[in-house]
Write a protein that holds these residues in place. Structure first.
Motif, PDB file in Angstrom:
ATOM      1  N   MET A   1       0.849  -1.164   0.000  1.00 53.08           N
ATOM      2  CA  MET A   1       0.000   0.000   0.000  1.00 53.08           C
ATOM      3  C   MET A   1       0.902   1.236   0.000  1.00 53.08           C
ATOM      4  SD  MET A   1      -3.510  -1.081   0.979  1.00 53.08           S
ATOM      5  CE  MET A   1      -4.043   0.173   2.032  1.00 53.08           C
ATOM      6  N   LEU A   2       0.612   2.126  -0.862  1.00 51.35           N
ATOM      7  CA  LEU A   2       1.478   3.273  -1.120  1.00 51.35           C
ATOM      8  C   LEU A   2       1.808   4.081   0.123  1.00 51.35           C
ATOM      9  CD1 LEU A   2       2.925   5.217  -3.007  1.00 51.35           C
ATOM     10  CD2 LEU A   2       0.736   6.316  -3.398  1.00 51.35           C
ATOM     11  N   PHE A   3       0.819   4.407   0.938  1.00 54.16           N
ATOM     12  CA  PHE A   3       1.061   5.306   2.060  1.00 54.16           C
ATOM     13  C   PHE A   3       1.489   4.568   3.326  1.00 54.16           C
ATOM     14  CE2 PHE A   3      -2.053   7.862  -0.470  1.00 54.16           C
ATOM     15  CZ  PHE A   3      -1.120   8.760  -0.941  1.00 54.16           C
ATOM     16  N   HIS A   4       1.789   3.291   3.218  1.00 53.05           N
ATOM     17  CA  HIS A   4       2.231   2.509   4.366  1.00 53.05           C
ATOM     18  C   HIS A   4       3.675   2.058   4.188  1.00 53.05           C
ATOM     19  CE1 HIS A   4      -1.779   2.252   6.140  1.00 53.05           C
ATOM     20  NE2 HIS A   4      -2.198   2.210   4.899  1.00 53.05           N
ATOM     21  N   THR A   5       4.454   2.869   3.525  1.00 57.35           N
ATOM     22  CA  THR A   5       5.849   2.541   3.270  1.00 57.35           C
ATOM     23  C   THR A   5       6.723   3.735   3.647  1.00 57.35           C
ATOM     24  OG1 THR A   5       7.417   1.845   1.597  1.00 57.35           O
ATOM     25  CG2 THR A   5       5.665   3.282   0.847  1.00 57.35           C
ATOM     26  N   ASP A   6       7.904   3.468   4.123  1.00 53.57           N
ATOM     27  CA  ASP A   6       8.798   4.557   4.502  1.00 53.57           C
ATOM     28  C   ASP A   6       9.422   5.230   3.283  1.00 53.57           C
ATOM     29  OD1 ASP A   6       8.358   4.295   7.206  1.00 53.57           O
ATOM     30  OD2 ASP A   6       9.994   2.873   7.472  1.00 53.57           O
ATOM     31  N   GLU A   7       9.750   4.426   2.278  1.00 48.45           N
ATOM     32  CA  GLU A   7      10.311   4.996   1.059  1.00 48.45           C
ATOM     33  C   GLU A   7       9.677   4.320  -0.134  1.00 48.45           C
ATOM     34  OE1 GLU A   7      14.307   5.859   0.378  1.00 48.45           O
ATOM     35  OE2 GLU A   7      14.738   6.374   2.446  1.00 48.45           O
ATOM     36  N   PHE A   8       9.391   5.101  -1.152  1.00 46.60           N
ATOM     37  CA  PHE A   8       8.754   4.595  -2.364  1.00 46.60           C
ATOM     38  C   PHE A   8       9.551   5.126  -3.533  1.00 46.60           C
ATOM     39  CE2 PHE A   8       5.437   4.602  -5.636  1.00 46.60           C
ATOM     40  CZ  PHE A   8       5.015   3.301  -5.528  1.00 46.60           C
ATOM     41  N   TYR A   9      10.118   4.248  -4.316  1.00 45.84           N
ATOM     42  CA  TYR A   9      10.987   4.625  -5.433  1.00 45.84           C
ATOM     43  C   TYR A   9      12.114   5.547  -4.955  1.00 45.84           C
ATOM     44  CZ  TYR A   9       7.447   2.788  -8.641  1.00 45.84           C
ATOM     45  OH  TYR A   9       6.568   1.989  -9.308  1.00 45.84           O
ATOM     46  N   GLY A  10      12.607   5.299  -3.735  1.00 45.11           N
ATOM     47  CA  GLY A  10      13.719   6.078  -3.218  1.00 45.11           C
ATOM     48  C   GLY A  10      13.352   7.479  -2.756  1.00 45.11           C
ATOM     49  N   SER A  11      12.065   7.743  -2.580  1.00 42.27           N
ATOM     50  CA  SER A  11      11.608   9.074  -2.196  1.00 42.27           C
ATOM     51  C   SER A  11      10.696   8.991  -0.976  1.00 42.27           C
ATOM     52  CB  SER A  11      10.834   9.692  -3.368  1.00 42.27           C
ATOM     53  OG  SER A  11      10.182  10.863  -2.960  1.00 42.27           O
ATOM     54  N   ARG A  12      10.703  10.040  -0.171  1.00 41.15           N
ATOM     55  CA  ARG A  12       9.824  10.090   0.997  1.00 41.15           C
ATOM     56  C   ARG A  12       8.544  10.874   0.695  1.00 41.15           C
ATOM     57  NH1 ARG A  12      10.924   8.414   5.690  1.00 41.15           N
ATOM     58  NH2 ARG A  12       9.922  10.114   6.787  1.00 41.15           N
ATOM     59  N   ASN A  13       8.287  11.193  -0.581  1.00 38.46           N
ATOM     60  CA  ASN A  13       7.098  11.963  -0.946  1.00 38.46           C
ATOM     61  C   ASN A  13       5.815  11.269  -0.504  1.00 38.46           C
ATOM     62  OD1 ASN A  13       8.783  13.806  -2.105  1.00 38.46           O
ATOM     63  ND2 ASN A  13       8.336  13.234  -4.205  1.00 38.46           N
ATOM     64  N   ALA A  14       5.742   9.951  -0.659  1.00 38.31           N
ATOM     65  CA  ALA A  14       4.530   9.226  -0.272  1.00 38.31           C
ATOM     66  C   ALA A  14       4.281   9.349   1.226  1.00 38.31           C
ATOM     67  CB  ALA A  14       4.634   7.751  -0.671  1.00 38.31           C
ATOM     68  N   THR A  15       5.326   9.279   2.024  1.00 39.77           N
ATOM     69  CA  THR A  15       5.190   9.418   3.475  1.00 39.77           C
ATOM     70  C   THR A  15       4.693  10.820   3.827  1.00 39.77           C
ATOM     71  OG1 THR A  15       6.986   7.840   3.820  1.00 39.77           O
ATOM     72  CG2 THR A  15       6.407   9.259   5.680  1.00 39.77           C
ATOM     73  N   MET A  16       5.225  11.836   3.177  1.00 39.46           N
ATOM     74  CA  MET A  16       4.800  13.201   3.451  1.00 39.46           C
ATOM     75  C   MET A  16       3.339  13.409   3.041  1.00 39.46           C
ATOM     76  SD  MET A  16       7.483  13.924   4.881  1.00 39.46           S
ATOM     77  CE  MET A  16       7.137  15.545   5.435  1.00 39.46           C
ATOM     78  N   MET A  17       2.926  12.823   1.916  1.00 44.60           N
ATOM     79  CA  MET A  17       1.525  12.926   1.499  1.00 44.60           C
ATOM     80  C   MET A  17       0.619  12.237   2.512  1.00 44.60           C
ATOM     81  SD  MET A  17       1.591  12.449  -2.615  1.00 44.60           S
ATOM     82  CE  MET A  17      -0.190  12.534  -2.722  1.00 44.60           C
ATOM     83  N   ALA A  18       1.035  11.090   3.028  1.00 43.13           N
ATOM     84  CA  ALA A  18       0.237  10.360   4.016  1.00 43.13           C
ATOM     85  C   ALA A  18       0.029  11.205   5.267  1.00 43.13           C
ATOM     86  CB  ALA A  18       0.906   9.039   4.366  1.00 43.13           C
ATOM     87  N   ILE A  19       1.059  11.913   5.688  1.00 43.92           N
ATOM     88  CA  ILE A  19       0.946  12.780   6.865  1.00 43.92           C
ATOM     89  C   ILE A  19      -0.065  13.902   6.602  1.00 43.92           C
ATOM     90  CG2 ILE A  19       2.196  14.457   8.282  1.00 43.92           C
ATOM     91  CD1 ILE A  19       4.678  12.582   7.894  1.00 43.92           C
ATOM     92  N   CYS A  20      -0.008  14.481   5.416  1.00 40.86           N
ATOM     93  CA  CYS A  20      -0.959  15.545   5.065  1.00 40.86           C
ATOM     94  C   CYS A  20      -2.387  15.020   5.031  1.00 40.86           C
ATOM     95  CB  CYS A  20      -0.599  16.160   3.717  1.00 40.86           C
ATOM     96  SG  CYS A  20       0.922  17.106   3.740  1.00 40.86           S
ATOM     97  N   PHE A  21      -2.583  13.844   4.423  1.00 45.55           N
ATOM     98  CA  PHE A  21      -3.925  13.269   4.363  1.00 45.55           C
ATOM     99  C   PHE A  21      -4.435  12.925   5.763  1.00 45.55           C
ATOM    100  CE2 PHE A  21      -2.905  11.835  -0.127  1.00 45.55           C
ATOM    101  CZ  PHE A  21      -3.658  12.847  -0.694  1.00 45.55           C
ATOM    102  N   ALA A  22      -3.569  12.398   6.604  1.00 43.08           N
ATOM    103  CA  ALA A  22      -3.978  12.028   7.960  1.00 43.08           C
ATOM    104  C   ALA A  22      -4.398  13.267   8.743  1.00 43.08           C
ATOM    105  CB  ALA A  22      -2.846  11.301   8.671  1.00 43.08           C
TER     106      ALA A  22
END
Length: 76
Positions: A1-22
């Motif tokens: 699941m995209l927002f349940h990972t620390d790094e995605f394709y070597g980027s922390r963008n997904a983690t930052m988006m998850a924080i904003c959505f939360a």
């Protein structure tokens, strides 16, 4: 699941988006995940207009209309 990972394709963008959505609405995060997973699986094309419906165990309470995109756009 995209927002349940620390790094995605070597980027922390997904983690930052998850924080904003939360911070705004948990179910909107789920709606985005639904669309990202569908696009990643090839079930919808990038740029295709879709509706994602999400909610809790008590039912649906969030519906978003958006253009589908593959999670790879977050690699930037």
């Amino acid at each position: 699941m995209l927002f349940h990972t620390d790094e995605f394709y070597g980027s922390r963008n997904a983690t930052m988006m998850a924080i904003c959505f939360a911070a705004s609405a948990r179910d909107s995060r789920s709606a985005f995940e639904i669309v990202f997973m569908a696009a990643d699986a090839g079930l919808v094309a990038g740029g295709e207009k879709v509706m994602a419906i999400a909610g809790t165990g008590r039912g649906c309470d969030t519906a978003l209309v958006m253009q589908a995109a593959s999670p790879s756009i977050l690699a930037g």
